[in-house]
Design a protein around this motif. Structure first.
Motif, PDB file in Angstrom:
ATOM      1  N   GLU A  78       0.823  -1.257   0.118  1.00  0.00           N
ATOM      2  CA  GLU A  78       0.126  -0.127   0.038  1.00  0.00           C
ATOM      3  C   GLU A  78       0.726   1.095   0.149  1.00  0.00           C
ATOM      4  OE1 GLU A  78      -3.466   2.050   2.748  1.00  0.00           O
ATOM      5  OE2 GLU A  78      -2.597   0.146   3.352  1.00  0.00           O
ATOM      6  N   PRO A  79       0.605   2.444  -0.760  1.00  0.00           N
ATOM      7  CA  PRO A  79       1.261   3.454  -0.781  1.00  0.00           C
ATOM      8  C   PRO A  79       0.583   4.566  -0.192  1.00  0.00           C
ATOM      9  CG  PRO A  79      -0.186   3.405  -2.750  1.00  0.00           C
ATOM     10  CD  PRO A  79      -0.362   2.039  -2.086  1.00  0.00           C
ATOM     11  N   TYR A  80       1.573   5.593   0.346  1.00  0.00           N
ATOM     12  CA  TYR A  80       1.168   6.629   0.946  1.00  0.00           C
ATOM     13  C   TYR A  80       1.696   7.752   0.406  1.00  0.00           C
ATOM     14  CZ  TYR A  80      -0.101   9.965   4.838  1.00  0.00           C
ATOM     15  OH  TYR A  80      -0.474  10.971   5.516  1.00  0.00           O
ATOM     16  N   GLU A  81       1.067   8.928   0.081  1.00  0.00           N
ATOM     17  CA  GLU A  81       1.895  10.063  -0.486  1.00  0.00           C
ATOM     18  C   GLU A  81       2.116  10.987   0.427  1.00  0.00           C
ATOM     19  OE1 GLU A  81      -0.328  11.704  -3.613  1.00  0.00           O
ATOM     20  OE2 GLU A  81       0.222   9.858  -5.010  1.00  0.00           O
ATOM     21  N   VAL A  82       3.350  11.749   0.522  1.00  0.00           N
ATOM     22  CA  VAL A  82       3.702  12.838   1.402  1.00  0.00           C
ATOM     23  C   VAL A  82       4.241  13.939   0.405  1.00  0.00           C
ATOM     24  CG1 VAL A  82       5.529  13.446   3.031  1.00  0.00           C
ATOM     25  CG2 VAL A  82       4.547  11.183   3.123  1.00  0.00           C
ATOM     26  N   ARG A  83       3.281  15.020   0.579  1.00  0.00           N
ATOM     27  CA  ARG A  83       3.755  16.294  -0.414  1.00  0.00           C
ATOM     28  C   ARG A  83       4.452  17.192   0.568  1.00  0.00           C
ATOM     29  NH1 ARG A  83       1.334  16.292  -5.353  1.00  0.00           N
ATOM     30  NH2 ARG A  83      -0.105  14.639  -5.681  1.00  0.00           N
ATOM     31  N   ALA A 106      10.628  -2.528   6.644  1.00  0.00           N
ATOM     32  CA  ALA A 106       9.172  -2.345   6.451  1.00  0.00           C
ATOM     33  C   ALA A 106       8.801  -1.416   5.571  1.00  0.00           C
ATOM     34  CB  ALA A 106       8.551  -2.127   7.979  1.00  0.00           C
ATOM     35  N   VAL A 107       9.412  -0.365   5.083  1.00  0.00           N
ATOM     36  CA  VAL A 107       8.980   0.553   4.268  1.00  0.00           C
ATOM     37  C   VAL A 107      10.028   0.993   2.907  1.00  0.00           C
ATOM     38  CG1 VAL A 107       7.494   1.809   5.750  1.00  0.00           C
ATOM     39  CG2 VAL A 107       9.700   2.509   5.416  1.00  0.00           C
ATOM     40  N   SER A 108       9.387   1.352   1.899  1.00  0.00           N
ATOM     41  CA  SER A 108      10.426   1.962   0.836  1.00  0.00           C
ATOM     42  C   SER A 108       9.923   3.388   0.781  1.00  0.00           C
ATOM     43  CB  SER A 108      10.345   1.352  -0.604  1.00  0.00           C
ATOM     44  OG  SER A 108       9.185   1.286  -0.939  1.00  0.00           O
ATOM     45  N   VAL A 109      10.877   4.196   0.388  1.00  0.00           N
ATOM     46  CA  VAL A 109      10.559   5.724   0.217  1.00  0.00           C
ATOM     47  C   VAL A 109      11.159   6.163  -1.355  1.00  0.00           C
ATOM     48  CG1 VAL A 109      10.676   8.026   1.014  1.00  0.00           C
ATOM     49  CG2 VAL A 109      10.757   6.213   2.494  1.00  0.00           C
ATOM     50  N   ALA A 110      10.350   6.731  -2.138  1.00  0.00           N
ATOM     51  CA  ALA A 110      10.850   7.220  -3.346  1.00  0.00           C
ATOM     52  C   ALA A 110      10.283   8.614  -3.741  1.00  0.00           C
ATOM     53  CB  ALA A 110      10.492   5.994  -4.486  1.00  0.00           C
ATOM     54  N   GLU A 111      10.962   9.340  -4.359  1.00  0.00           N
ATOM     55  CA  GLU A 111      10.394  10.537  -4.765  1.00  0.00           C
ATOM     56  C   GLU A 111       9.832  10.499  -6.111  1.00  0.00           C
ATOM     57  OE1 GLU A 111      12.011  15.280  -5.516  1.00  0.00           O
ATOM     58  OE2 GLU A 111      13.363  13.783  -5.015  1.00  0.00           O
ATOM     59  N   ALA A 132      10.055  29.925  -8.207  1.00  0.00           N
ATOM     60  CA  ALA A 132       8.936  29.603  -7.566  1.00  0.00           C
ATOM     61  C   ALA A 132       9.267  28.430  -6.500  1.00  0.00           C
ATOM     62  CB  ALA A 132       7.770  29.781  -8.460  1.00  0.00           C
ATOM     63  N   THR A 133       8.249  28.345  -5.692  1.00  0.00           N
ATOM     64  CA  THR A 133       8.306  27.321  -4.647  1.00  0.00           C
ATOM     65  C   THR A 133       7.626  26.100  -5.548  1.00  0.00           C
ATOM     66  OG1 THR A 133       8.113  28.533  -2.756  1.00  0.00           O
ATOM     67  CG2 THR A 133       7.308  26.335  -2.687  1.00  0.00           C
ATOM     68  N   VAL A 134       8.375  24.822  -5.344  1.00  0.00           N
ATOM     69  CA  VAL A 134       7.663  23.604  -6.147  1.00  0.00           C
ATOM     70  C   VAL A 134       7.543  22.571  -4.912  1.00  0.00           C
ATOM     71  CG1 VAL A 134       8.333  22.108  -7.710  1.00  0.00           C
ATOM     72  CG2 VAL A 134       9.105  24.181  -8.378  1.00  0.00           C
ATOM     73  N   GLU A 135       6.529  21.985  -5.070  1.00  0.00           N
ATOM     74  CA  GLU A 135       6.059  20.992  -4.106  1.00  0.00           C
ATOM     75  C   GLU A 135       6.761  19.683  -4.639  1.00  0.00           C
ATOM     76  OE1 GLU A 135       1.716  19.179  -4.274  1.00  0.00           O
ATOM     77  OE2 GLU A 135       1.662  20.086  -2.256  1.00  0.00           O
ATOM     78  N   ARG A 136       7.384  18.911  -3.683  1.00  0.00           N
ATOM     79  CA  ARG A 136       7.860  17.669  -3.840  1.00  0.00           C
ATOM     80  C   ARG A 136       6.967  16.455  -3.352  1.00  0.00           C
ATOM     81  NH1 ARG A 136      11.553  18.569  -7.419  1.00  0.00           N
ATOM     82  NH2 ARG A 136      13.275  20.259  -6.628  1.00  0.00           N
ATOM     83  N   LEU A 137       6.938  15.403  -4.174  1.00  0.00           N
ATOM     84  CA  LEU A 137       6.269  14.331  -3.817  1.00  0.00           C
ATOM     85  C   LEU A 137       6.937  13.267  -3.440  1.00  0.00           C
ATOM     86  CD1 LEU A 137       3.258  12.853  -3.655  1.00  0.00           C
ATOM     87  CD2 LEU A 137       3.493  12.574  -6.196  1.00  0.00           C
ATOM     88  N   TYR A 138       6.529  12.336  -2.241  1.00  0.00           N
ATOM     89  CA  TYR A 138       7.443  11.430  -1.882  1.00  0.00           C
ATOM     90  C   TYR A 138       6.433  10.170  -1.614  1.00  0.00           C
ATOM     91  CZ  TYR A 138      11.208  14.465  -1.369  1.00  0.00           C
ATOM     92  OH  TYR A 138      12.095  15.429  -1.499  1.00  0.00           O
ATOM     93  N   VAL A 139       6.509   9.010  -2.025  1.00  0.00           N
ATOM     94  CA  VAL A 139       5.746   7.731  -2.069  1.00  0.00           C
ATOM     95  C   VAL A 139       6.375   6.825  -1.061  1.00  0.00           C
ATOM     96  CG1 VAL A 139       4.265   6.100  -3.290  1.00  0.00           C
ATOM     97  CG2 VAL A 139       4.871   8.193  -4.241  1.00  0.00           C
ATOM     98  N   VAL A 140       5.650   6.500   0.037  1.00  0.00           N
ATOM     99  CA  VAL A 140       5.898   5.739   1.065  1.00  0.00           C
ATOM    100  C   VAL A 140       5.240   4.304   0.908  1.00  0.00           C
ATOM    101  CG1 VAL A 140       6.360   5.340   3.671  1.00  0.00           C
ATOM    102  CG2 VAL A 140       6.879   7.519   2.696  1.00  0.00           C
ATOM    103  N   ARG A 141       5.794   3.324   0.603  1.00  0.00           N
ATOM    104  CA  ARG A 141       5.084   1.930   0.585  1.00  0.00           C
ATOM    105  C   ARG A 141       5.465   1.024   1.467  1.00  0.00           C
ATOM    106  NH1 ARG A 141       2.515   0.717  -4.079  1.00  0.00           N
ATOM    107  NH2 ARG A 141       3.745   2.482  -5.190  1.00  0.00           N
ATOM    108  N   GLY A 142       4.221   0.385   2.129  1.00  0.00           N
ATOM    109  CA  GLY A 142       4.660  -0.673   3.074  1.00  0.00           C
ATOM    110  C   GLY A 142       5.058  -1.895   2.150  1.00  0.00           C
ATOM    111  N   ARG A 143       6.129  -2.482   2.805  1.00  0.00           N
ATOM    112  CA  ARG A 143       6.909  -3.877   2.542  1.00  0.00           C
ATOM    113  C   ARG A 143       6.545  -4.766   3.302  1.00  0.00           C
ATOM    114  NH1 ARG A 143      12.796  -2.998   1.544  1.00  0.00           N
ATOM    115  NH2 ARG A 143      12.494  -4.761  -0.059  1.00  0.00           N
ATOM    116  N   VAL A 144       6.893  -4.967   4.391  1.00  0.00           N
ATOM    117  CA  VAL A 144       6.573  -5.996   5.505  1.00  0.00           C
ATOM    118  C   VAL A 144       6.231  -5.709   6.725  1.00  0.00           C
ATOM    119  CG1 VAL A 144       8.206  -7.665   4.166  1.00  0.00           C
ATOM    120  CG2 VAL A 144       9.073  -6.172   6.100  1.00  0.00           C
ATOM    121  N   ALA A 145       5.628  -6.474   7.540  1.00  0.00           N
ATOM    122  CA  ALA A 145       5.224  -6.118   8.931  1.00  0.00           C
ATOM    123  C   ALA A 145       6.155  -5.495   9.930  1.00  0.00           C
ATOM    124  CB  ALA A 145       4.667  -7.453   9.547  1.00  0.00           C
ATOM    125  N   GLY A 146       5.871  -4.311  10.289  1.00  0.00           N
ATOM    126  CA  GLY A 146       6.888  -3.606  11.200  1.00  0.00           C
ATOM    127  C   GLY A 146       6.648  -2.187  11.282  1.00  0.00           C
TER     128      GLY A 146
END
Length: 105
Positions: free
Chosen positions: A12-17, A38-43, A62-76
């Motif tokens: 499952e992914p979770y987005e962080v802006r 337990a997780v992976s992080v990718a821009e 100008a200010t630019v938003e950054r998006l990072y996707v955190v994805r669950g990998r294994v229990a923890g």
């Protein structure tokens, strides 16, 4: 500094802006502690748009938003600390920080 907690299933992914300040020399970095496997992080790329007029291109600096996707990998449980820093000045404190506590079920 904001601290947020989320629960994810494996895959499952979770987005962080986060607001970027690249024109001022700041970049976002991250460090995973706890159960780092337990997780992976990718821009992910974000199309820069003007928040007032989405049809207009952003002006230089100008200010630019950054998006990072955190994805669950294994229990923890993992903690991800995002820090906005200027790499040429490692002794300076972070300009901004964001902490994400992730529980993968």
């Amino acid at each position: 500094m904001e601290v947020r907690e989320v629960e994810l299933a494996p895959g499952e992914p979770y987005e962080v802006r986060l607001t970027g300040r690249g024109a001022r020399g700041y970049v976002w970095t991250w460090r995973v502690t706890g159960d780092a496997d337990a997780v992976s992080v990718a821009e992910s790329p974000v199309d820069p748009v003007d928040p007032v007029d989405p049809g207009r291109p952003l002006l230089p600096g100008a200010t630019v938003e950054r998006l990072y996707v955190v994805r669950g990998r294994v229990a923890g449980r993992a903690r991800i600390r995002f820090a906005q820093v200027r790499p040429p000045y490692p002794e300076e404190a972070a300009f901004d920080e964001f902490v994400l506590d992730v529980t993968v079920l």
